[in-house]
Scaffold this active site. Structure first.
Site, PDB file in Angstrom:
ATOM      1  N   HIS A   1      -2.130  -8.197  -0.776  1.00  0.00           N
ATOM      2  CA  HIS A   1      -1.784  -8.937   0.017  1.00  0.00           C
ATOM      3  C   HIS A   1      -1.426  -9.559   1.260  1.00  0.00           C
ATOM      4  CE1 HIS A   1      -4.802 -10.166  -3.375  1.00  0.00           C
ATOM      5  NE2 HIS A   1      -4.699 -11.701  -2.368  1.00  0.00           N
ATOM      6  N   GLY A   2       0.400  -8.278   0.207  1.00  0.00           N
ATOM      7  CA  GLY A   2       0.892  -8.370   1.932  1.00  0.00           C
ATOM      8  C   GLY A   2       2.190  -7.529   1.373  1.00  0.00           C
TER       9      GLY A   2
END
Lengths: 403, 473
Positions: B324-325
């Site tokens: 997600h990041g």
């Protein structure tokens, strides 16, 4: 039946995207939006360099947004949606009784590089810094035997709070801080919040419904309060001394921000006296003086434009002289007032100019005119009046830099 | 270019549909490939090359993988490893290089040697299309699909503009036959329009409005942290991210149908989940399925005993968070879910299933933890995340509520009420029920779609209305 419905849905969708998609290219481009008071994006330069650095895509996105057909109809529909959803406001603007609008959210100043964006709150430390600068200025000017008067004009939200379901604690807290700090230091501060609230509740037209300024009647109320604070009440010109000229269809800044279509417009009043032509408004550009308004206080060209409030003293100028040219021609000496201000003062000047030659410096302009004690010496001003809206107190450093 | 922009809806989309439907069936994949390249290149011109590299690697390695998977599995595996390494390498390089550099530079001797790479930005959609490409190479190796011989068709699959930048992650084997033949009809197109409109309205009318309230509350919380503000923040973000993401997936599925594709569902009313385990079967289904199929099961899944299962879960959730990041809050977010899922696996799921009261507690547990998890997800500064989470229980707050936040709650109440209802199957069931029991009411559908479309366009256009109030001088 189901097939017919499917055909209808498909046709509706295609009609919308192809209809507006085609209209977009047929309708001529606009270059300026008077409602938003800004230039609109036009078709970008299609060069390889612009494409590779991503400029074209950003400009094309803006171009599509800015030139979209019937843009203001869509913005109006959005406002209807917001009010229909019982949100009571649109784009940070409260919508209250009788079409009263008031900006609720501001970008609160924290430091030169930091702001608290889109909020009801303000930084108490920053407000204190601004008020302390005024107290220090008062002490400096007292040493020069120059009286100072401070008028921190309430915001529309402060005055018209009763028209909204919005709580008054932030307005009241800010007012309390200003009153106690300045009166505690014995600064001649004109406090008008309760007066304006009472007048507004009594149905008096003291603040515009669609603009963030006070009306001319509000400016007159402020003028009388300032004169009283100087002990010059016997010289106050009665309201009856003026003929009121009404300029209808005025939609101000608050209306522009809200994007609401169905709010009735304001009426801008110009209070005229028989001897208005005695006065002139001059601007200093370098060493030269130029007449911005030859006679009187009103720049007529703005009265037919959207930005009607700029008719007062021709809008924004960093430094102006408002003089009685007939008195000057006769060599008559008049008392001089240094007026350090934001736009609220523009509609007050036509009243003050009857008593003083005025040197007016803009606190929110490009040139730094914050060294007021030096300006007083340079122009031999016998009084100083600071007029600043509380919005500028909390969103800018224009007061903290005064000295 | 995002779907919820005037340039997409009134520029790119009508032009694309026109070209697509004017083109004979044979040439439509080429049209889709070129249009998708234009869609991608519009905002990321230089990164087209990155995507073309990834497509080409998977396309070319597909031939030896397909050829040797039965006759010489070792050789096929070597080609698979090459494809996976090169594609994952691109993702790792663009997404995580600076994260690793910044963290390694915290070690004193390395601080002077390592400098973050300037100008290294994340190519949009790389996390999504890399996973799609990997699904092709892996499925091909496993024999679940056949080699795609057409570069254009394979390119169209990877770059397909409806799902390119935000998913769903479409596995190759789910659409391989649709790349050869797909059905186009008014009924399918109309169903695509309906689905797109639902997604568009979810994103613009609910998601963006909730985001505005959340952003406002976030500022308020820094000045005057109250318990009510913390709860409202969690509620608004929980609903916002659902409508934003699922709205985007709906738009992708709808656009897919307009050009004849059927993508699998990505959301299934996640906030009705009876536990966190259930939540992850309903939220971003295409990602969860991808990790289950290509990481969890190959690692042994639950077939090698409980300790190994926990290890496998740990790997999956660490990767899920990191996907997600490139930031520690996402890693923590993944670990947070691993711990909860492990607890559920050990005893909680059985306990939740005991009776109605415990099942209700399971719902509350899931909602509460998901909401707290979103605060970790949204705050890259962990102290800010824990400040809000603590605020839910009155820790570090300046009281329960303030007048201003009370006002904000009343103002947002209709939006919150509509959002909560819209996050359940109730509206869809109501409409379906009406159409079945009273066929005449089907005429409501175009009316509702037209209304939602017009109002969403109004909100979208209004978002660009920006008065320049220089005259507040």
């Amino acid at each position: 039946m189901k097939r017919k419905i499917n055909i209808t849905v498909t046709a509706l969708f295609l009609a919308l995207i192809f209809g507006f998609g085609t209209a977009f290219w047929i309708v001529p481009d606009l270059t300026f939006s008077p409602e938003e008071n800004r230039s609109l994006q036009t078709f970008p330069d299609l060069t390889a360099e612009n494409w590779l650095d991503g400029k074209i895509s950003a400009q094309l996105i803006d171009y599509y947004s800015d030139q979209f057909p019937l843009r203001h109809m869509w913005v109006g529909l959005h406002a209807v949606g917001e009010l229909g959803a019982l949100r009571g406001e649109c784009n940070g603007v409260l919508v209250g009784k009788n079409g009263q609008l008031a900006v609720r959210r501001f970008d609160a100043y924290l430091s030169r590089f930091e702001r608290l964006e889109n909020t009801d709150y303000y930084s108490p430390a920053h407000v204190e810094k601004g008020l302390n600068a005024l107290i220090a200025l008062d002490e400096t000017l007292s040493a020069q035997r120059i009286p100072l008067c401070v008028l921190l004009a309430p915001r529309t939200i402060d005055v018209t709070i009763g028209d909204f379901a919005y709580p008054s604690d932030i307005s009241d807290g800010l007012d309390e801080t200003i009153r106690t700090t300045l009166s505690g230091a014995h600064v001649n501060s004109v406090e008008l919040l309760s007066t304006f609230r009472e007048l507004h509740q009594a149905g008096e037209y003291v603040y515009y419904r669609t603009d963030h300024h006070w009306t001319t009647q509000g400016a007159y109320t402020a003028y009388t309060a300032v004169m009283e604070s100087w002990g010059m009440q016997d010289q106050i010109l009665p309201a009856e001394a003026f003929a009121v000229k009404q300029i209808p269809a005025f939609y101000g800044t608050t209306h522009a921000r809200a994007g609401l279509a169905f709010i009735p417009p304001d009426t801008l009043e110009i209070w005229e006296a028989a001897d208005d032509s005695r006065y002139t408004v001059l601007e200093r550009k370098g060493d030269e003086l130029r007449a911005v308004i030859e006679s009187g206080f009103i720049s007529e060209k703005y009265l037919t434009e959207k930005d009607k409030y700029s008719a007062f003293l021709d809008g924004t100028h960093d430094l102006l002289f408002i003089l009685d040219k007939e008195a000057a021609a006769q060599g008559e000496s008049r008392p001089r007032l240094l007026l350090a201000k934001d736009s609220f003062a523009n509609s007050m000047v036509p009243f003050l100019a009857r008593h003083f030659d005025i040197l007016m410096v803009n606190l929110t302009g490009n040139t730094d005119y914050t060294h007021l004690s030096a300006l007083c010496e340079e122009y031999a001003c016998g009084r100083v009046l600071v007029v600043c809206n509380r919005e500028n107190l909390i969103t800018s450093d224009c007061l903290t830099r005064l000295h | 270019m995002v779907f919820s922009s005037t340039i997409f809806l009134f520029g790119f989309l009508p032009l694309s549909l026109l070209i697509y439907y004017v083109m004979p069936l044979k040439g439509r994949n080429l049209v889709l490939f070129l249009l998708s390249m234009a869609f991608y290149g519009f905002g990321e011109p230089t990164y087209i090359l990155v995507m073309l590299f990834s497509i080409t690697v998977a396309y070319l390695t597909g031939f030896p993988i397909g050829k040797y998977r039965e006759s010489n599995p070792k050789r096929a595996k070597a080609w698979l490893i090459l494809s996976v390494c090169l594609n994952l390498g691109m993702l790792l390089f663009f997404k995580y290089t600076n994260f690793f550099i910044e963290n390694l530079a915290l070690i004193p001797p390395l601080a002077e040697v390592l400098q973050p790479m300037e100008g290294l930005t994340l190519p949009i959609g790389i996390s999504f299309y890399t996973f799609q490409i990997l699904s092709y190479s892996i499925d091909l190796y496993r024999g679940s699909t056949d080699t795609q011989r057409s570069y254009i068709s394979f390119g169209a699959y990877v770059a397909l503009f409806p799902q390119l930048i935000a998913g769903p992650i479409v596995r190759y084997r789910d659409v391989d036959d649709q790349l050869i033949t797909r059905r186009h009809s008014v009924d399918k197109f109309s169903s695509g329009v309906s689905r797109f409109t639902v997604g568009f309205a979810k994103k613009i009318l609910l998601g963006d409005s909730l985001a505005a309230v959340y952003a406002y509350l976030g500022t308020v919380y820094t000045v005057e942290p109250t318990t009510l503000t913390a709860w409202l923040m969690v509620l608004c973000y929980t609903l916002h991210i659902y409508f934003d993401f699922s709205g985007y997936s709906d738009m992708a599925i709808g656009l897919g149908r307009m050009i004849g594709f059927e993508f699998l569902e990505n959301f299934n009313y996640p906030y009705l989940a009876s536990s966190i385990t259930d939540f992850w079967r309903r939220w971003h289904v295409s990602l969860s399925s991808w990790f289950r199929e290509y990481v969890y099961i190959p690692l042994g899944g639950n077939r090698k005993g409980l300790p190994r299962q926990f290890f496998n879960m740990g790997v999956v959730w660490l990767l899920t968070g990191f996907w997600h990041g490139a930031s520690w809050n996402f890693v923590l977010w993944g670990v947070f879910y691993f711990i909860i899922l492990a607890l559920e696996k050990v005893f909680l799921l059985k306990w939740f299933d005991k009776n109605t009261a415990t099942r209700t507690l399971g719902h509350i547990w899931a909602l509460l933890l998901v909401g707290m998890g979103w605060m970790i997800f949204d705050h890259t500064t962990l102290s800010e995340a824990f400040s809000v989470i603590g605020g839910l229980f009155g820790i570090g707050t300046a009281g329960f509520a303030s007048a201003t936040v009370g006002y904000e709650l009343l103002r947002a109440l209709p939006l919150l009420a509509v959002s909560v209802i819209a996050a359940t199957p109730f509206p869809a069931k109501l409409l379906a029920g009406l159409e079945t029991s009273r066929p005449r009411w089907t005429v409501l559908r175009p009316v509702l779609i037209g209304f939602a479309l017009l109002l969403s366009v109004a909100y979208m256009v209004s978002g660009t209305f920006s008065p320049f109030l220089y005259f507040i001088f």
